[in-house]
Design a protein around this motif. Sequence first.
Motif, PDB file in Angstrom:
ATOM      1  N   CYS A   2      23.722  69.215  58.170  1.00  0.00           N
ATOM      2  CA  CYS A   2      23.245  69.547  56.816  1.00  0.00           C
ATOM      3  C   CYS A   2      23.491  68.388  55.868  1.00  0.00           C
ATOM      4  O   CYS A   2      22.651  68.071  54.996  1.00  0.00           O
ATOM      5  CB  CYS A   2      23.944  70.800  56.303  1.00  0.00           C
ATOM      6  SG  CYS A   2      23.441  72.313  57.152  1.00  0.00           S
ATOM      7  N   LYS A   3      24.602  67.741  56.038  1.00  0.00           N
ATOM      8  CA  LYS A   3      24.939  66.626  55.149  1.00  0.00           C
ATOM      9  C   LYS A   3      23.988  65.459  55.371  1.00  0.00           C
ATOM     10  O   LYS A   3      23.489  64.847  54.403  1.00  0.00           O
ATOM     11  CB  LYS A   3      26.382  66.193  55.431  1.00  0.00           C
ATOM     12  CG  LYS A   3      26.838  65.015  54.596  1.00  0.00           C
ATOM     13  CD  LYS A   3      28.277  64.637  54.945  1.00  0.00           C
ATOM     14  CE  LYS A   3      28.714  63.416  54.163  1.00  0.00           C
ATOM     15  NZ  LYS A   3      30.102  63.026  54.519  1.00  0.00           N
ATOM     16  N   ARG A   4      23.670  65.142  56.614  1.00  0.00           N
ATOM     17  CA  ARG A   4      22.745  64.038  56.900  1.00  0.00           C
ATOM     18  C   ARG A   4      21.329  64.386  56.413  1.00  0.00           C
ATOM     19  O   ARG A   4      20.610  63.524  55.886  1.00  0.00           O
ATOM     20  CB  ARG A   4      22.743  63.755  58.406  1.00  0.00           C
ATOM     21  CG  ARG A   4      24.017  63.073  58.910  1.00  0.00           C
ATOM     22  CD  ARG A   4      23.801  62.516  60.304  1.00  0.00           C
ATOM     23  NE  ARG A   4      23.554  63.595  61.269  1.00  0.00           N
ATOM     24  CZ  ARG A   4      24.477  64.242  61.944  1.00  0.00           C
ATOM     25  NH1 ARG A   4      25.751  63.916  61.767  1.00  0.00           N
ATOM     26  NH2 ARG A   4      24.126  65.190  62.790  1.00  0.00           N
ATOM     27  N   CYS A  38      17.445  63.037  49.904  1.00  0.00           N
ATOM     28  CA  CYS A  38      17.713  62.359  48.625  1.00  0.00           C
ATOM     29  C   CYS A  38      17.119  60.945  48.623  1.00  0.00           C
ATOM     30  O   CYS A  38      16.530  60.485  47.615  1.00  0.00           O
ATOM     31  CB  CYS A  38      19.220  62.295  48.356  1.00  0.00           C
ATOM     32  SG  CYS A  38      19.923  63.893  47.901  1.00  0.00           S
ATOM     33  N   LYS A  39      17.270  60.260  49.725  1.00  0.00           N
ATOM     34  CA  LYS A  39      16.692  58.912  49.810  1.00  0.00           C
ATOM     35  C   LYS A  39      15.169  58.972  49.769  1.00  0.00           C
ATOM     36  O   LYS A  39      14.527  58.140  49.104  1.00  0.00           O
ATOM     37  CB  LYS A  39      17.157  58.249  51.098  1.00  0.00           C
ATOM     38  CG  LYS A  39      18.647  57.909  51.101  1.00  0.00           C
ATOM     39  CD  LYS A  39      19.049  57.231  52.410  1.00  0.00           C
ATOM     40  CE  LYS A  39      20.525  56.846  52.394  1.00  0.00           C
ATOM     41  NZ  LYS A  39      20.939  56.198  53.662  1.00  0.00           N
ATOM     42  N   GLU A  40      14.588  59.959  50.440  1.00  0.00           N
ATOM     43  CA  GLU A  40      13.135  60.098  50.416  1.00  0.00           C
ATOM     44  C   GLU A  40      12.645  60.424  48.993  1.00  0.00           C
ATOM     45  O   GLU A  40      11.601  59.917  48.530  1.00  0.00           O
ATOM     46  CB  GLU A  40      12.706  61.203  51.385  1.00  0.00           C
ATOM     47  CG  GLU A  40      12.892  60.859  52.847  1.00  0.00           C
ATOM     48  CD  GLU A  40      11.947  59.760  53.288  1.00  0.00           C
ATOM     49  OE1 GLU A  40      10.887  59.612  52.670  1.00  0.00           O
ATOM     50  OE2 GLU A  40      12.282  59.026  54.255  1.00  0.00           O
ATOM     51  N   HIS A  97      11.589  65.641  45.621  1.00  0.00           N
ATOM     52  CA  HIS A  97      12.723  66.109  44.808  1.00  0.00           C
ATOM     53  C   HIS A  97      13.055  67.562  45.133  1.00  0.00           C
ATOM     54  O   HIS A  97      14.249  67.954  45.183  1.00  0.00           O
ATOM     55  CB  HIS A  97      12.399  65.939  43.321  1.00  0.00           C
ATOM     56  CG  HIS A  97      12.633  64.539  42.827  1.00  0.00           C
ATOM     57  ND1 HIS A  97      13.875  63.957  42.690  1.00  0.00           N
ATOM     58  CD2 HIS A  97      11.744  63.577  42.435  1.00  0.00           C
ATOM     59  CE1 HIS A  97      13.765  62.743  42.256  1.00  0.00           C
ATOM     60  NE2 HIS A  97      12.452  62.456  42.079  1.00  0.00           N
ATOM     61  N   GLN A  98      12.043  68.383  45.380  1.00  0.00           N
ATOM     62  CA  GLN A  98      12.277  69.791  45.718  1.00  0.00           C
ATOM     63  C   GLN A  98      12.969  69.918  47.070  1.00  0.00           C
ATOM     64  O   GLN A  98      13.911  70.698  47.237  1.00  0.00           O
ATOM     65  CB  GLN A  98      10.948  70.537  45.745  1.00  0.00           C
ATOM     66  CG  GLN A  98      11.082  72.041  46.005  1.00  0.00           C
ATOM     67  CD  GLN A  98      11.886  72.733  44.919  1.00  0.00           C
ATOM     68  OE1 GLN A  98      11.732  72.397  43.714  1.00  0.00           O
ATOM     69  NE2 GLN A  98      12.729  73.668  45.307  1.00  0.00           N
ATOM     70  N   MET A  99      12.544  69.086  48.040  1.00  0.00           N
ATOM     71  CA  MET A  99      13.183  69.114  49.350  1.00  0.00           C
ATOM     72  C   MET A  99      14.653  68.661  49.255  1.00  0.00           C
ATOM     73  O   MET A  99      15.535  69.232  49.894  1.00  0.00           O
ATOM     74  CB  MET A  99      12.437  68.201  50.320  1.00  0.00           C
ATOM     75  CG  MET A  99      11.056  68.730  50.707  1.00  0.00           C
ATOM     76  SD  MET A  99      10.127  67.578  51.762  1.00  0.00           S
ATOM     77  CE  MET A  99      11.204  67.535  53.188  1.00  0.00           C
ATOM     78  N   ALA A 100      14.902  67.662  48.419  1.00  0.00           N
ATOM     79  CA  ALA A 100      16.279  67.197  48.238  1.00  0.00           C
ATOM     80  C   ALA A 100      17.119  68.280  47.574  1.00  0.00           C
ATOM     81  O   ALA A 100      18.286  68.492  47.934  1.00  0.00           O
ATOM     82  CB  ALA A 100      16.289  65.920  47.408  1.00  0.00           C
ATOM     83  N   ALA A 101      16.498  69.004  46.619  1.00  0.00           N
ATOM     84  CA  ALA A 101      17.239  70.078  45.958  1.00  0.00           C
ATOM     85  C   ALA A 101      17.568  71.194  46.952  1.00  0.00           C
ATOM     86  O   ALA A 101      18.683  71.753  46.967  1.00  0.00           O
ATOM     87  CB  ALA A 101      16.449  70.622  44.790  1.00  0.00           C
ATOM     88  N   ASP A 102      16.574  71.538  47.842  1.00  0.00           N
ATOM     89  CA  ASP A 102      16.844  72.570  48.854  1.00  0.00           C
ATOM     90  C   ASP A 102      17.928  72.134  49.835  1.00  0.00           C
ATOM     91  O   ASP A 102      18.805  72.925  50.223  1.00  0.00           O
ATOM     92  CB  ASP A 102      15.549  72.878  49.614  1.00  0.00           C
ATOM     93  CG  ASP A 102      14.487  73.533  48.734  1.00  0.00           C
ATOM     94  OD1 ASP A 102      14.893  74.054  47.662  1.00  0.00           O
ATOM     95  OD2 ASP A 102      13.305  73.507  49.109  1.00  0.00           O
ATOM     96  N   TYR A 142      23.285  72.413  51.983  1.00  0.00           N
ATOM     97  CA  TYR A 142      24.508  71.687  52.305  1.00  0.00           C
ATOM     98  C   TYR A 142      25.708  72.262  51.567  1.00  0.00           C
ATOM     99  O   TYR A 142      26.794  72.445  52.141  1.00  0.00           O
ATOM    100  CB  TYR A 142      24.312  70.211  51.974  1.00  0.00           C
ATOM    101  CG  TYR A 142      25.587  69.392  52.052  1.00  0.00           C
ATOM    102  CD1 TYR A 142      26.236  69.184  53.280  1.00  0.00           C
ATOM    103  CD2 TYR A 142      26.143  68.829  50.894  1.00  0.00           C
ATOM    104  CE1 TYR A 142      27.395  68.444  53.344  1.00  0.00           C
ATOM    105  CE2 TYR A 142      27.311  68.088  50.966  1.00  0.00           C
ATOM    106  CZ  TYR A 142      27.939  67.895  52.196  1.00  0.00           C
ATOM    107  OH  TYR A 142      29.091  67.162  52.256  1.00  0.00           O
ATOM    108  N   SER A 143      25.484  72.570  50.290  1.00  0.00           N
ATOM    109  CA  SER A 143      26.574  73.123  49.496  1.00  0.00           C
ATOM    110  C   SER A 143      27.013  74.484  50.032  1.00  0.00           C
ATOM    111  O   SER A 143      28.201  74.786  50.129  1.00  0.00           O
ATOM    112  CB  SER A 143      26.125  73.244  48.032  1.00  0.00           C
ATOM    113  OG  SER A 143      27.126  73.855  47.273  1.00  0.00           O
ATOM    114  N   SER A 144      26.032  75.293  50.409  1.00  0.00           N
ATOM    115  CA  SER A 144      26.355  76.621  50.936  1.00  0.00           C
ATOM    116  C   SER A 144      27.099  76.530  52.273  1.00  0.00           C
ATOM    117  O   SER A 144      28.101  77.221  52.490  1.00  0.00           O
ATOM    118  CB  SER A 144      25.057  77.413  51.107  1.00  0.00           C
ATOM    119  OG  SER A 144      25.312  78.657  51.738  1.00  0.00           O
TER     120      SER A 144
END
Length: 584
Positions: A143-145, A151-153, A186-191, A196-198
């Motif tokens: 999840c972290k990767r 985020c990079k994308e 940006h939406q994919m990074a937010a998801d 990841y947080s969960s």
Amino acid sequence: MVEERMGDCWSHTKDQFDNLEKHTQWGIEFVEKYTKFVKERSEIETNYAKQIRNLSKKYQPKKNSREEEESKYTFCRAFLTTLNELNDYAGQHEVIAENLTSQIILELSRYLQDLKTERKSHFHDGRKAQQHIESSWKQLEACKRRFERDCKEADRAQQYFEKMDADINVTKADVEKARQQAQMRHQMAADSKGEYSSYLQKFNQEQNDHYFTIIPTIFQKLQDMEERRIERIGLCMKTFADVDRQVLPIVGKCLDGMTKAAESIEPKTDSKQVVESYKSGFEPPGDVEFEDYGQAMKRAASETSLSNTREGKEKPPGKTKPKLWPFIKNKNKLSLKLITLNSHVRNLIEGSGPEDFSHLPPEQRRKKLQGKIDELNKDIQKEMDQRDALTKMKDVYVKNPQMGDPASVDPRLSEIAQTIEKLQSEVQKFEGWLAEVEERMPSKSDTHRRSGIYETQNNTTVSNNCAQDRESPDGSYTEEQTSETQVKANTHPIPTTTTPEFDDEFDDEETLPTIGTCKALYPFEGHNEGTISVAEGELLYVIEEDKGDGWTRVRRNEDEEGYVPTSYVEVFLETNAKGAMTYI
């Protein structure tokens, strides 16, 4: 917290799972090693007991005349007692081996199986928990990767949109397309961030449960298991010592018995026994007369010296050969005397010679004849006992024909009657020789010896062949006779007993007389038929001695009697008991 509640427990070693696994495995191996140690000790005790028993058996007296002679001496009897006590001592080492096997080896073997099963279960749970937390960690890393990649994308898509928006040569459609692409990234990074947080929060909770609840619980179970193992080892070591301690009282009594036997040795009594056993009855030779040179020496020899003939024939004067005491050296005649003496001693030792023992010195001949008479009297009594038993059985058959044919007993009764008649004639023959010897013994000329007269075959007792006012067969004056026949010499009749094969058929047998008392050294539970239970220290009456099978027959009162192990009691036989002569 669980860790704080447990205190100094294995939960502090939650990062030492592999080391604890090795430690518990070493604990199991230690139990196996201790079990092997106890097993080898048990084998040593068993082999030692076997060797001690073989040693005792090896030096037990054999059934021959030489051993019977040795039994007269106190040091030989003390040695026999020592052998018997040593045999009991070996039995206690067998008890040690049996208790070690039943109380330690078998118990530890069963416990080892349970211990291995329990350890395997706990470490299976521990490995399962580790695999779960490792799997959760891998998912968290994934999840972290993914969040990092999204985020990079998103950053690249935003930079591309800004670049397209600043370029005046790019169409509005391309700019709009780049903007939508940036928004999607940006939406994919937010998801990914939310996922990841969960999952991070979930992993932290699982990790907390793993290190502070699951693993401590498993390790606590392992700790309890290890403590029980150590406690069990301690109990086994205590039992290891107690097994030896339990037999110490009996071992001490065995050693006390050996000491008592050693203290019972009487040198003076043994030396007197040598005199009684080997005195010949000959009188010393008379003085040698002085005679002139050239004349044959004359000697006032005893009529009972070795050189005299049994018939005592007188020789004409002047032709009497000089008679010398066997150990007087007289040049060439010494060799002949020594040869004669050696032949006499050899015959005495080997027991060879005529049936009337005429080759023996008077005293030794008298002992042999008396011993032969006693032996014949024993045989007669045995035959009479068998005859009485068969007579009773015949009466039972007469009253109850369905039990058997009375006529079937008659051949055996006839055979026994013939045997008794033959034995009685043998007794009379030896009594005649005994009377002849006693008449010829000068030192015993005034001693009246009476031989017993046997009654008819219907009598149940045998008279003694010699009255008690004469010397016993061993040459010493005593009232304590040394055979069953001498016991039956009293005026009181002794109740007859049936042979062992008829004991169960006749319950109306007369009550056996008391021949002494005994004290129980150990408690005995008489579960088998014919035995009697006794308590330690209990006093009982002895009615029948040990016949060599290890059992003594005792009586508590008029109705309670039975057999107890001879090694469990200390017997005190008396010279007189219930009107019958017995022996110590």
